[in-house]
Design a protein around this motif. Structure first.
Motif, PDB file in Angstrom:
ATOM      1  N   PHE A 378     -26.639 -50.644  -6.417  1.00 60.17           N
ATOM      2  CA  PHE A 378     -27.960 -50.260  -5.937  1.00 60.17           C
ATOM      3  C   PHE A 378     -27.966 -48.832  -5.390  1.00 60.17           C
ATOM      4  CE2 PHE A 378     -27.745 -54.897  -5.403  1.00 60.17           C
ATOM      5  CZ  PHE A 378     -28.762 -55.260  -6.265  1.00 60.17           C
ATOM      6  N   LEU A 379     -26.880 -48.062  -5.623  1.00 60.84           N
ATOM      7  CA  LEU A 379     -26.796 -46.700  -5.127  1.00 60.84           C
ATOM      8  C   LEU A 379     -27.017 -45.708  -6.253  1.00 60.84           C
ATOM      9  CD1 LEU A 379     -23.689 -46.889  -2.751  1.00 60.84           C
ATOM     10  CD2 LEU A 379     -26.089 -46.923  -2.106  1.00 60.84           C
ATOM     11  N   LYS A 380     -27.688 -44.637  -5.918  1.00 58.86           N
ATOM     12  CA  LYS A 380     -27.830 -43.555  -6.867  1.00 58.86           C
ATOM     13  C   LYS A 380     -26.574 -42.692  -6.846  1.00 58.86           C
ATOM     14  CE  LYS A 380     -32.870 -43.329  -6.462  1.00 58.86           C
ATOM     15  NZ  LYS A 380     -34.046 -42.463  -6.144  1.00 58.86           N
ATOM     16  N   SER A 381     -26.447 -41.822  -7.837  1.00 55.65           N
ATOM     17  CA  SER A 381     -25.252 -40.982  -7.938  1.00 55.65           C
ATOM     18  C   SER A 381     -25.112 -40.052  -6.735  1.00 55.65           C
ATOM     19  CB  SER A 381     -25.298 -40.167  -9.232  1.00 55.65           C
ATOM     20  OG  SER A 381     -26.468 -39.347  -9.262  1.00 55.65           O
ATOM     21  N   SER A 382     -26.221 -39.516  -6.253  1.00 54.50           N
ATOM     22  CA  SER A 382     -26.157 -38.630  -5.084  1.00 54.50           C
ATOM     23  C   SER A 382     -25.740 -39.390  -3.830  1.00 54.50           C
ATOM     24  CB  SER A 382     -27.523 -37.967  -4.872  1.00 54.50           C
ATOM     25  OG  SER A 382     -28.540 -38.957  -4.690  1.00 54.50           O
ATOM     26  N   GLN A 383     -26.275 -40.593  -3.668  1.00 56.46           N
ATOM     27  CA  GLN A 383     -25.889 -41.413  -2.522  1.00 56.46           C
ATOM     28  C   GLN A 383     -24.418 -41.826  -2.601  1.00 56.46           C
ATOM     29  OE1 GLN A 383     -28.728 -44.576  -2.879  1.00 56.46           O
ATOM     30  NE2 GLN A 383     -30.347 -43.478  -1.778  1.00 56.46           N
ATOM     31  N   LEU A 384     -23.993 -42.154  -3.820  1.00 53.19           N
ATOM     32  CA  LEU A 384     -22.602 -42.559  -4.005  1.00 53.19           C
ATOM     33  C   LEU A 384     -21.643 -41.417  -3.675  1.00 53.19           C
ATOM     34  CD1 LEU A 384     -20.799 -44.888  -4.950  1.00 53.19           C
ATOM     35  CD2 LEU A 384     -20.945 -43.952  -7.251  1.00 53.19           C
ATOM     36  N   GLU A 385     -21.989 -40.209  -4.046  1.00 55.99           N
ATOM     37  CA  GLU A 385     -21.112 -39.077  -3.755  1.00 55.99           C
ATOM     38  C   GLU A 385     -21.084 -38.768  -2.271  1.00 55.99           C
ATOM     39  OE1 GLU A 385     -19.806 -34.988  -5.873  1.00 55.99           O
ATOM     40  OE2 GLU A 385     -21.869 -35.646  -6.132  1.00 55.99           O
ATOM     41  N   THR A 386     -22.193 -38.926  -1.600  1.00 55.33           N
ATOM     42  CA  THR A 386     -22.206 -38.730  -0.148  1.00 55.33           C
ATOM     43  C   THR A 386     -21.307 -39.741   0.557  1.00 55.33           C
ATOM     44  OG1 THR A 386     -24.475 -37.889  -0.289  1.00 55.33           O
ATOM     45  CG2 THR A 386     -23.698 -38.602   1.872  1.00 55.33           C
ATOM     46  N   CYS A 387     -21.381 -40.987   0.129  1.00 56.95           N
ATOM     47  CA  CYS A 387     -20.498 -42.016   0.708  1.00 56.95           C
ATOM     48  C   CYS A 387     -19.035 -41.706   0.417  1.00 56.95           C
ATOM     49  CB  CYS A 387     -20.877 -43.386   0.160  1.00 56.95           C
ATOM     50  SG  CYS A 387     -22.501 -43.982   0.668  1.00 56.95           S
ATOM     51  N   ALA A 388     -18.743 -41.202  -0.786  1.00 62.39           N
ATOM     52  CA  ALA A 388     -17.362 -40.877  -1.145  1.00 62.39           C
ATOM     53  C   ALA A 388     -16.824 -39.755  -0.273  1.00 62.39           C
ATOM     54  CB  ALA A 388     -17.281 -40.499  -2.618  1.00 62.39           C
ATOM     55  N   LYS A 389     -17.634 -38.752   0.029  1.00 69.60           N
ATOM     56  CA  LYS A 389     -17.186 -37.663   0.907  1.00 69.60           C
ATOM     57  C   LYS A 389     -16.768 -38.192   2.271  1.00 69.60           C
ATOM     58  CE  LYS A 389     -20.269 -34.192  -1.115  1.00 69.60           C
ATOM     59  NZ  LYS A 389     -21.454 -33.311  -0.866  1.00 69.60           N
ATOM     60  N   ILE A 390     -17.619 -39.067   2.816  1.00 63.82           N
ATOM     61  CA  ILE A 390     -17.343 -39.589   4.162  1.00 63.82           C
ATOM     62  C   ILE A 390     -16.133 -40.514   4.146  1.00 63.82           C
ATOM     63  CG2 ILE A 390     -18.304 -40.943   6.061  1.00 63.82           C
ATOM     64  CD1 ILE A 390     -21.082 -39.977   5.165  1.00 63.82           C
ATOM     65  N   LEU A 391     -16.090 -41.427   3.180  1.00 61.41           N
ATOM     66  CA  LEU A 391     -14.975 -42.383   3.132  1.00 61.41           C
ATOM     67  C   LEU A 391     -13.647 -41.689   2.852  1.00 61.41           C
ATOM     68  CD1 LEU A 391     -16.632 -45.348   1.187  1.00 61.41           C
ATOM     69  CD2 LEU A 391     -16.159 -45.178   3.641  1.00 61.41           C
ATOM     70  N   TYR A 392     -13.646 -40.664   2.023  1.00 65.13           N
ATOM     71  CA  TYR A 392     -12.419 -39.918   1.715  1.00 65.13           C
ATOM     72  C   TYR A 392     -11.843 -39.276   2.987  1.00 65.13           C
ATOM     73  CZ  TYR A 392      -9.289 -36.801  -0.906  1.00 65.13           C
ATOM     74  OH  TYR A 392      -8.191 -36.140  -1.401  1.00 65.13           O
ATOM     75  N   ALA A 393     -12.708 -38.595   3.733  1.00 63.74           N
ATOM     76  CA  ALA A 393     -12.242 -37.926   4.953  1.00 63.74           C
ATOM     77  C   ALA A 393     -11.780 -38.933   6.001  1.00 63.74           C
ATOM     78  CB  ALA A 393     -13.356 -37.038   5.508  1.00 63.74           C
ATOM     79  N   LEU A 394     -12.585 -39.990   6.216  1.00 63.08           N
ATOM     80  CA  LEU A 394     -12.202 -40.993   7.207  1.00 63.08           C
ATOM     81  C   LEU A 394     -10.921 -41.717   6.807  1.00 63.08           C
ATOM     82  CD1 LEU A 394     -15.648 -42.587   8.141  1.00 63.08           C
ATOM     83  CD2 LEU A 394     -14.291 -40.956   9.465  1.00 63.08           C
ATOM     84  N   GLY A 395     -10.763 -41.994   5.513  1.00 69.05           N
ATOM     85  CA  GLY A 395      -9.558 -42.678   5.058  1.00 69.05           C
ATOM     86  C   GLY A 395      -8.304 -41.849   5.266  1.00 69.05           C
ATOM     87  N   PHE A 396      -8.358 -40.556   4.972  1.00 67.53           N
ATOM     88  CA  PHE A 396      -7.166 -39.720   5.136  1.00 67.53           C
ATOM     89  C   PHE A 396      -6.833 -39.506   6.604  1.00 67.53           C
ATOM     90  CE2 PHE A 396      -4.844 -35.623   4.968  1.00 67.53           C
ATOM     91  CZ  PHE A 396      -3.808 -36.025   4.148  1.00 67.53           C
ATOM     92  N   VAL A 397      -7.859 -39.336   7.442  1.00 72.72           N
ATOM     93  CA  VAL A 397      -7.603 -39.195   8.882  1.00 72.72           C
ATOM     94  C   VAL A 397      -7.007 -40.477   9.452  1.00 72.72           C
ATOM     95  CG1 VAL A 397      -8.709 -38.876  11.122  1.00 72.72           C
ATOM     96  CG2 VAL A 397      -9.362 -37.423   9.192  1.00 72.72           C
TER      97      VAL A 397
END
Length: 411
Positions: A378-397
């Motif tokens: 149910f996510l658009k491509s722009s929404q999905l990329e925004t979530c990926a940015k946040i999850l990537y940073a939080l996951g590595f930290v």
């Protein structure tokens, strides 16, 4: 004048009489006379058909690393055994007589050597670093200064320390275990000086024991083993191993900020990060030693490579979803523009619109499967990329916090 000459003669006479009556040979002269007349280079048990026990004591003066696996030990080792043929009379049982160098070959000595060494040598600066003394009851002590290089088994490498075990095996070469037995001194047989370790080495624990079921030659000889557990510091590897991989992961995260339409730029950046991470991982395999377990740096490299590959997979995912959205938008516009008055639904069709037909179910199923296939849900491509940015940073930290807390505090 005559009186003074008479006094001198009387004193000389008294000294000669005192020396002839009570002086006698010194303890050193006794041992010297024994060794001048006899040769005791044969084992002490030959005449009695018994056996001898050699007690060992070791003093470490320096322990340092010479390679990834190799450790060099500098020590003084003292061997004590009983040879009653060298006993002499003395009022003090703790008297010590040093045997001179010219008589060393006349006294039997155990043929001790480090069995598992890479290289060993005895020190001879400025003379041969060797001593031999004997007590009145015939107890002989032999002291040697030795340097031995060993290959130590690496157990684990968990940044910033690694744990390894070094085994020093002392063995006799030509005497059977039935006639000559090696053993460690019962109390305080192993000693370390305060400056014996380098800054990157620490002793965890040590234990001396007798080797069992350890046969390396045709003759079963006696063996005494010293096992040292060392902790090695690898903090110098921080700049060479960890920071470059952090920069590669951050570069992969920066690729999220490149527009999705820039396919060539974003693909090149993420692919370069993946190749760099794989190259660094291969370099770590050559740089770091082989351990029995999983090394901490291997966990680090695997997780960093997972993040970098995830950035590439995320771009493929988002790009595919955006293409699907673009095609759906184009198809929708074409349908809207092709609608005419003749194509308007009739009243009967409007009445039947509320009734779900088999065709409607098939179309809905195809739409659901298509969405699941592209994982957009149910996510658009722009929404999905925004979530990926946040999850990537939080996951590595989060990984940084867990990794450093575990390997620095827990271990």
């Amino acid at each position: 004048m005559l009186e003074n000459q008479a006094r001198v003669i009387v004193l000389l006479t008294i000294c000669v009489i005192d020396r002839s009556l009570g002086g006698g040979p010194t303890k050193w002269e006794k041992i010297n006379n024994i060794l001048n007349k006899n040769d005791f280079s044969t084992p002490p048990w030959r005449a009695k058909r018994g056996k001898s026990t050699v007690t060992m004591e070791i003093f470490f003066s320096q322990i340092r690393r010479t390679g990834v696996h190799n450790v060099e030990f500098m020590f003084n080792i003292y061997q004590t055994w009983m040879d009653t043929r060298l006993s002499y009379d003395s009022k003090n049982p703790n008297d010590i007589v040093e045997i001179s160098k010219r008589h060393w070959d006349k006294v039997w000595q155990p043929d001790l050597y480090p069995d598992n060494d890479i290289s060993s040598y005895r020190h001879d600066v400025s003379k041969v670093n060797k001593l031999m003394w004997v007590l009145p009851n015939g107890t002989v002590t032999l002291g040697l200064r030795w340097t031995t290089e060993l290959s130590c088994k690496l157990l684990t490498v968990q940044f910033p320390v690694g744990r390894s075990v070094c085994r020093i095996k002392f063995r006799t070469f030509s005497y059977r275990n039935e006639v000559l037995r090696l053993q460690w001194k019962k109390k305080r047989a192993i000693h370390f000086t305060p400056d014996s370790f380098e800054n990157d080495l620490k002793i965890v624990r040590y234990k001396g024991r007798i080797c069992t079921n350890d046969r390396v030659s045709l003759v079963r000889t006696s063996c005494a083993e010293l096992r040292l557990h060392l902790k090695m510091d690898y903090s110098s590897s921080l700049l060479r191993l960890y920071l470059p991989s952090v920069f590669v992961v951050v570069m992969a995260w920066l690729s999220f900020w490149v527009r999705r339409e820039q396919v060539a730029a974003r693909t090149s950046l993420t692919t370069l990060c993946v190749v760099s991470m794989i190259t660094e991982k291969m370099g770590v395999n050559f740089l770091m030693p082989e351990a029995a377990g999983v090394m901490a740096v291997e966990v680090w490299m695997f997780v960093c490579l997972t993040f970098v590959c995830g950035a590439l997979c995320e771009f493929i995912w988002v790009h595919t979803l955006s293409e699907f959205e673009r095609k759906a938008k184009v198809n929708g516009n074409m349908r809207h523009s092709s609608v005419t008055t003749a194509d308007l639904p009739s009243v009967a069709q409007l009445r039947n619109r509320n009734n779900v037909t088999h065709t409607d179910i098939v179309v809905a199923g195809k739409t659901w499967r298509r969405r699941c296939a592209y994982c957009g849900i149910f996510l658009k491509s722009s929404q999905l990329e925004t979530c990926a940015k946040i999850l990537y940073a939080l996951g590595f930290v989060s990984f940084q916090v867990v990794y450093w807390v575990y390997f620095l505090l827990v271990d």
